[in-house]
Design a protein around this motif. Structure first.
Motif, mmCIF file in Angstrom:
data_model
loop_
_atom_site.group_PDB
_atom_site.id
_atom_site.type_symbol
_atom_site.label_atom_id
_atom_site.label_comp_id
_atom_site.label_asym_id
_atom_site.label_seq_id
_atom_site.Cartn_x
_atom_site.Cartn_y
_atom_site.Cartn_z
ATOM 1 N N GLY A 196 -5.298 -7.934 -6.425
ATOM 2 C CA GLY A 196 -5.354 -6.216 -6.644
ATOM 3 C C GLY A 196 -6.505 -5.722 -5.927
ATOM 4 N N SER A 197 -7.491 -6.172 -5.880
ATOM 5 C CA SER A 197 -8.704 -5.782 -4.918
ATOM 6 C C SER A 197 -8.218 -5.966 -3.519
ATOM 7 N N GLN A 243 -5.893 -3.193 -2.415
ATOM 8 C CA GLN A 243 -6.514 -2.009 -2.260
ATOM 9 C C GLN A 243 -7.248 -1.792 -0.995
ATOM 10 N N LEU A 244 -7.963 -2.827 -0.553
ATOM 11 C CA LEU A 244 -8.703 -2.924 0.478
ATOM 12 C C LEU A 244 -8.018 -2.972 1.646
ATOM 13 N N ALA A 263 -4.907 -1.754 2.246
ATOM 14 C CA ALA A 263 -4.432 -0.314 2.084
ATOM 15 C C ALA A 263 -5.465 0.612 2.648
ATOM 16 N N LYS A 264 -6.575 0.729 2.538
ATOM 17 C CA LYS A 264 -7.615 1.502 2.978
ATOM 18 C C LYS A 264 -7.939 0.981 4.437
#
Length: 123
Positions: A74-75, A78-79, A81-82
């Motif tokens: 998950g982390s 997110q990273l 995607a950023k």
């Protein structure tokens, strides 16, 4: 074109240096350097004009490359995607390349500092 210190150059286009000046309520005019004015390059400075998005992309991409494999799914997602959201700013920065500015001492005594190298042509 890459300029170097000591090289003779001429200004490629008329360059306005000041806005209209006013003295005691009377408009005096403005100061310009005419195209063709010659001078000598004193200093060449290459610099990258990085935006906040570019710096953030570099930081997050480095973090992802170094620690992404060991991060929870998950982390890491997110990273990623950023990083993906900041890639257009990074690509534009890469296409632009470094901004090279010069300091030129003209034969008439004027000094123009921080000018983009593209406003000069070799003499």
């Amino acid at each position: 074109m890459t300029l170097r210190a000591g090289q003779r150059v001429v200004l490629a286009a008329d360059t306005r240096l000041t806005d209209t000046a006013e003295v005691a309520g009377v408009v005096v005019g403005f100061l310009s350097l005419a195209a063709g004015v010659g001078g000598t390059v004193e200093q060449v400075v290459g610099q990258q004009d990085e935006s906040d998005d570019v710096r953030e992309y570099e930081r997050l991409k480095s973090l992802l490359d170094a620690y992404g494999a060991g991060m929870p799914t998950g982390s890491r997602g997110q990273l990623e995607a950023k990083v993906a959201a900041l890639e257009p700013a990074w690509a534009a920065f890469q296409e632009r390349g470094p901004r090279v500015s010069v300091r030129v001492r003209f034969d008439n005594g004027f000094i123009l500092d921080g000018a983009h190298e593209d406003v000069f042509v070799p003499a």
